[in-house]
Design a protein around this motif. Structure first.
Motif, PDB file in Angstrom:
ATOM      1  N   UNK A  70     -23.746  38.418 -73.517  1.00 43.99           N
ATOM      2  CA  UNK A  70     -23.380  39.207 -74.680  1.00 43.99           C
ATOM      3  C   UNK A  70     -21.886  39.074 -74.947  1.00 43.99           C
ATOM      4  N   UNK A  71     -21.489  38.970 -76.219  1.00 43.33           N
ATOM      5  CA  UNK A  71     -20.059  38.941 -76.518  1.00 43.33           C
ATOM      6  C   UNK A  71     -19.434  40.283 -76.168  1.00 43.33           C
ATOM      7  N   UNK A  72     -18.125  40.309 -75.903  1.00 43.88           N
ATOM      8  CA  UNK A  72     -17.493  41.579 -75.560  1.00 43.88           C
ATOM      9  C   UNK A  72     -17.587  42.567 -76.719  1.00 43.88           C
ATOM     10  N   UNK A  73     -17.685  43.833 -76.369  1.00 47.73           N
ATOM     11  CA  UNK A  73     -17.744  44.869 -77.398  1.00 47.73           C
ATOM     12  C   UNK A  73     -16.356  45.068 -77.991  1.00 47.73           C
ATOM     13  N   UNK A  74     -16.287  45.793 -79.087  1.00 51.77           N
ATOM     14  CA  UNK A  74     -15.003  46.079 -79.728  1.00 51.77           C
ATOM     15  C   UNK A  74     -14.100  46.853 -78.783  1.00 51.77           C
ATOM     16  N   UNK A  75     -14.675  47.801 -78.032  1.00 53.93           N
ATOM     17  CA  UNK A  75     -13.877  48.591 -77.092  1.00 53.93           C
ATOM     18  C   UNK A  75     -13.312  47.720 -75.972  1.00 53.93           C
ATOM     19  N   UNK A  76     -14.125  46.772 -75.459  1.00 50.17           N
ATOM     20  CA  UNK A  76     -13.639  45.872 -74.413  1.00 50.17           C
ATOM     21  C   UNK A  76     -12.504  45.002 -74.930  1.00 50.17           C
ATOM     22  N   UNK A  77     -12.618  44.555 -76.172  1.00 46.12           N
ATOM     23  CA  UNK A  77     -11.551  43.750 -76.752  1.00 46.12           C
ATOM     24  C   UNK A  77     -10.277  44.562 -76.956  1.00 46.12           C
ATOM     25  N   UNK A  78     -10.422  45.820 -77.346  1.00 46.84           N
ATOM     26  CA  UNK A  78      -9.251  46.674 -77.552  1.00 46.84           C
ATOM     27  C   UNK A  78      -8.568  47.038 -76.237  1.00 46.84           C
ATOM     28  N   UNK A  79      -9.314  47.025 -75.126  1.00 44.02           N
ATOM     29  CA  UNK A  79      -8.734  47.344 -73.823  1.00 44.02           C
ATOM     30  C   UNK A  79      -7.883  46.221 -73.259  1.00 44.02           C
ATOM     31  N   UNK A  80      -8.051  45.007 -73.784  1.00 41.42           N
ATOM     32  CA  UNK A  80      -7.269  43.879 -73.270  1.00 41.42           C
ATOM     33  C   UNK A  80      -5.826  43.974 -73.753  1.00 41.42           C
TER      34      UNK A  80
END
Length: 118
Positions: free
Chosen positions: A103-113
């Motif tokens: 699964x592609x990363x979620x929006x929250x996972x991307x914002x945590x980077x």
């Protein structure tokens, strides 16, 4: 300077002149080998083929006079299937191909980077 003749050739709509014909195109020169389809692109020596596994292109291989090679290693292969399998193994080993269930990363996972870091 570009002549009108060369510009006219470049704008030709003749489908037989297309370089990147898919393996399903009736004008494509397709060679089927165990597990792969090779689609001739161009060249005389070496001849360049796109390698398809199922419906996905995995890379290119080259047919020289005395051997086959692929675009990722410097090994000379005796058979086209060996060059295609070597390409496939390399792409799989390096993680270039991902599984369909990933699964592609979620929006929250991307914002945590952190921004600006690889």
């Amino acid at each position: 300077m570009i002549s009108p003749f060369s510009l006219q050739e470049a704008q030709s709509d003749d489908p037989t002149e297309k370089i990147l014909l898919p393996p399903t195109d009736p004008n494509a020169e397709v060679t089927q080998i165990t597990g792969y389809n090779l689609v001739y692109v161009d060249g005389a020596c070496p001849r360049t083929y796109r390698v398809y596994k199922a419906d996905s292109m995995i890379g290119v291989i080259f047919q020289h006079i005395t051997h086959w090679s692929n675009a990722v290693d410097k090994i000379r292969y005796a058979e086209s299937v060996d060059a295609a399998a070597g390409l496939d193994d390399f792409m799989t080993m390096t993680g270039y191909f991902t599984t369909a269930t990933e699964q592609p990363p979620t929006e929250e996972e991307l914002l945590d980077k952190e921004f600006g870091r690889c």
